[in-house]
Design a protein around this motif. Structure first.
Motif, PDB file in Angstrom:
ATOM      1  N   ASP A 174       0.827  -1.200   0.000  1.00 33.45           N
ATOM      2  CA  ASP A 174       0.000   0.000   0.000  1.00 33.45           C
ATOM      3  C   ASP A 174       0.867   1.257   0.000  1.00 33.45           C
ATOM      4  O   ASP A 174       0.575   2.230  -0.707  1.00 33.45           O
ATOM      5  CB  ASP A 174      -0.913   0.008   1.231  1.00 33.45           C
ATOM      6  CG  ASP A 174      -2.002  -1.041   1.125  1.00 33.45           C
ATOM      7  OD1 ASP A 174      -2.174  -1.607   0.036  1.00 33.45           O
ATOM      8  OD2 ASP A 174      -2.671  -1.290   2.142  1.00 33.45           O
ATOM      9  N   ALA A 219     -10.775  11.778   8.325  1.00 33.85           N
ATOM     10  CA  ALA A 219      -9.535  11.047   8.060  1.00 33.85           C
ATOM     11  C   ALA A 219      -8.605  11.860   7.175  1.00 33.85           C
ATOM     12  O   ALA A 219      -7.395  11.927   7.412  1.00 33.85           O
ATOM     13  CB  ALA A 219      -9.843   9.705   7.411  1.00 33.85           C
ATOM     14  N   ALA A 222      -7.014  14.625   9.204  1.00 32.81           N
ATOM     15  CA  ALA A 222      -6.086  14.146  10.222  1.00 32.81           C
ATOM     16  C   ALA A 222      -4.716  13.827   9.631  1.00 32.81           C
ATOM     17  O   ALA A 222      -3.688  14.102  10.236  1.00 32.81           O
ATOM     18  CB  ALA A 222      -6.653  12.910  10.912  1.00 32.81           C
ATOM     19  N   HIS A 223      -4.709  13.263   8.443  1.00 33.36           N
ATOM     20  CA  HIS A 223      -3.440  12.837   7.849  1.00 33.36           C
ATOM     21  C   HIS A 223      -2.891  13.851   6.865  1.00 33.36           C
ATOM     22  O   HIS A 223      -1.819  13.653   6.314  1.00 33.36           O
ATOM     23  CB  HIS A 223      -3.613  11.487   7.160  1.00 33.36           C
ATOM     24  CG  HIS A 223      -4.167  10.431   8.047  1.00 33.36           C
ATOM     25  ND1 HIS A 223      -5.106   9.529   7.634  1.00 33.36           N
ATOM     26  CD2 HIS A 223      -3.925  10.130   9.350  1.00 33.36           C
ATOM     27  CE1 HIS A 223      -5.422   8.726   8.622  1.00 33.36           C
ATOM     28  NE2 HIS A 223      -4.725   9.067   9.684  1.00 33.36           N
ATOM     29  N   PHE A 227      -4.344   9.358   2.294  1.00 32.48           N
ATOM     30  CA  PHE A 227      -3.866   8.092   2.860  1.00 32.48           C
ATOM     31  C   PHE A 227      -2.463   8.275   3.406  1.00 32.48           C
ATOM     32  O   PHE A 227      -1.591   8.838   2.751  1.00 32.48           O
ATOM     33  CB  PHE A 227      -3.889   7.010   1.775  1.00 32.48           C
ATOM     34  CG  PHE A 227      -3.398   5.687   2.266  1.00 32.48           C
ATOM     35  CD1 PHE A 227      -3.935   5.106   3.406  1.00 32.48           C
ATOM     36  CD2 PHE A 227      -2.396   5.011   1.584  1.00 32.48           C
ATOM     37  CE1 PHE A 227      -3.472   3.875   3.859  1.00 32.48           C
ATOM     38  CE2 PHE A 227      -1.940   3.777   2.029  1.00 32.48           C
ATOM     39  CZ  PHE A 227      -2.480   3.215   3.164  1.00 32.48           C
ATOM     40  N   HIS A 231       1.263   5.849   9.036  1.00 33.69           N
ATOM     41  CA  HIS A 231       0.287   5.747  10.119  1.00 33.69           C
ATOM     42  C   HIS A 231      -0.475   4.426  10.029  1.00 33.69           C
ATOM     43  O   HIS A 231      -0.724   3.768  11.052  1.00 33.69           O
ATOM     44  CB  HIS A 231      -0.686   6.923  10.063  1.00 33.69           C
ATOM     45  CG  HIS A 231      -1.833   6.788  11.005  1.00 33.69           C
ATOM     46  ND1 HIS A 231      -3.082   6.352  10.610  1.00 33.69           N
ATOM     47  CD2 HIS A 231      -1.925   6.992  12.341  1.00 33.69           C
ATOM     48  CE1 HIS A 231      -3.885   6.318  11.653  1.00 33.69           C
ATOM     49  NE2 HIS A 231      -3.214   6.710  12.718  1.00 33.69           N
ATOM     50  N   PHE A 235      -0.635   1.750  13.091  1.00 30.97           N
ATOM     51  CA  PHE A 235      -1.939   1.332  13.609  1.00 30.97           C
ATOM     52  C   PHE A 235      -2.115  -0.177  13.438  1.00 30.97           C
ATOM     53  O   PHE A 235      -2.481  -0.892  14.377  1.00 30.97           O
ATOM     54  CB  PHE A 235      -3.061   2.078  12.881  1.00 30.97           C
ATOM     55  CG  PHE A 235      -4.439   1.664  13.298  1.00 30.97           C
ATOM     56  CD1 PHE A 235      -5.095   2.313  14.337  1.00 30.97           C
ATOM     57  CD2 PHE A 235      -5.101   0.619  12.648  1.00 30.97           C
ATOM     58  CE1 PHE A 235      -6.370   1.924  14.735  1.00 30.97           C
ATOM     59  CE2 PHE A 235      -6.379   0.228  13.042  1.00 30.97           C
ATOM     60  CZ  PHE A 235      -7.008   0.878  14.084  1.00 30.97           C
ATOM     61  N   GLY A 236      -1.833  -0.645  12.249  1.00 31.94           N
ATOM     62  CA  GLY A 236      -2.044  -2.056  11.955  1.00 31.94           C
ATOM     63  C   GLY A 236      -1.131  -2.963  12.747  1.00 31.94           C
ATOM     64  O   GLY A 236      -1.548  -4.030  13.215  1.00 31.94           O
TER      65      GLY A 236
END
Lengths: 250, 250
Positions: A174, A219, A222-223, A227, A231, A235-236
């Motif tokens: 990603d 979202a 925030a970033h 994408f 982050h 998170f993941g």
DNA sequence: TGATTATAATGTACAACGTACAGAGAAAAG
DNA sequence: CTTTTCTCTGTACGTTGTACATTATAATCA
């Protein structure tokens, strides 16, 4: 009558991976090695992406004719497998012996992620169950040792590792995808909104998509962009380790 | 002096996704629609895989010349995006309103997984942040609603969803990959071992790879084969929900 | 030593791909 | 009726992986 044409026993992929093919004694000296071909291909992939790795291009960078590569490698598919196994074999792993399991697994994930980020093409090319080449075997052994002695069964160890590495691979792919997209579009976020904002505003009405509009907006703000791969990875990883904790600290 | 050649304002990808391109009034009647092209392409991909989807093949299946497709679609890349958004738009979701969060998220994952398994090409083709077409928007809205009201912030909702869907996509891609490999090799496990066993036995010595050999063997025996996608999905889904539980039940 | 034979290296060639481009014909607009 | 705009199409180009035949080379065998 000439004898039947000799059957050259062409090496299997596994033999190739382990460099176990008996090199023919008869003909002219070899001007290259499998490693040279693989290294040249990796260099090109690192610099210009996997789509720049063509048989012609690799051969050219080695100063040979295109078809010469086929002396060392059965085809492009196999070449890519060899490239990946070489990467695995050259990884250096953080030493985490004696540390708590969470740190050990976290280091595993970060080692993997770092490797993928250093070779942006690799995440997309790699598979869940790569063939058991020397690089993959070394990596697998190292990773399993980090999971050994935690009270998991052997099968659970394999499951847990595949789960963790699957997450990392996806996150890395990603991230690479986001990089590629940003590079390809050459369009600032502002330009994009000027071009597409009006349509989106008309079509993404808050009647039909109230939650999507609200959350998407939050979202995005925030970033600072649509994408944020770093982050998403953090998170993941935290969630993945929390998920594994349930079977490890059981 | 003829007037400057008219600039046909070719539609952006977003306009195409939302079918928002104003259809030209002037020329001959259109013999096709974007949907027809997309549907034809999906049909081929479902039946023969994404690599069978060539512009020639799609055009042929519609009884048109190859280049005709370019009237409806800017290129193959965009066609694939349209195919994916169509899939998303046609999903039917299990209704889980009022049920506990774990069931809700589990249903989300299974809906997604089912879609990917029904269209084996889709998992590999899809991206983490697909363009906001109508299908993707509908899907996103539905999924976020399942996450709403659990005490997560908007940003966390988006993070959690991306994390869950990323897992599903990877699991589905792995499953499709395993299918493809099995189909391509046309080699029974027994044949494979006869061909590769001796080399592996020689090279995977228990001195260098003790843990790998032990765990690999156990995993292989447990699943009856090298990789069991269905089991990997169930294991991973449980772990993923456990991981999300930590921030949801906080 | 000389003949044989397996192999490395290469040039040519082919089928398949995405798609640029120019032209023919159709229908609406002036 | 003329002009304009758009659909549809055939041809053609550059690029890909690789099959195949050929030539040069070196080890083996008589």
């Amino acid at each position: 009558m000439p004898s039947a044409t000799a059957e050259t026993p062409k090496p299997t992929l596994l033999e190739l991976l382990w460099r176990a093919a008996p090199d023919g004694a008869r003909g002219p000296r070899k001007g290259l090695t499998v490693d040279a071909v693989v290294d040249a291909a990796i260099e090109i992939a690192d610099a210009e992406g996997l789509e720049a790795v063509t048989m012609r291009r690799v051969a050219q960078s080695l100063g040979k004719a295109t078809m010469t590569l086929y002396t060392y490698v059965p085809g492009k598919t196999e070449l890519i497998v060899l490239m990946l196994d070489a990467l695995y074999g050259r990884m250096d792993f953080e030493d985490t012996a004696g540390r708590p399991w969470r740190e050990r697994l976290s280091a595993l994930a970060r080692d993997d992620y770092r490797m993928y980020r250093a070779h942006a093409w690799a995440a997309a090319a790699s598979q869940t169950r790569p063939p058991l080449g020397p690089g993959q075997s070394t990596k697998y052994e190292h990773e399993l040792r980090a999971l050994d002695g935690l009270g998991l069964s052997d099968v659970e160890m394999d499951d847990a590792l595949a789960y963790l590495l699957g997450f990392v691979r996806t996150a890395a792919a990603d991230a690479a995808g986001a990089d590629a997209e940003r590079e390809a579009s050459a369009m600032s976020d502002q330009e994009w909104w000027e071009a597409n904002g009006p349509l989106l505003a008309r079509v993404l009405d808050t009647e039909r998509f109230p939650t999507a509009v609200r959350v998407g907006q939050a979202a995005g703000e925030a970033h600072g962009s649509a994408f944020d791969p770093a982050h998403a990875f953090e998170f993941g990883l935290a969630r993945t380790l929390d998920g594994l904790a349930v079977i490890i600290e059981r």
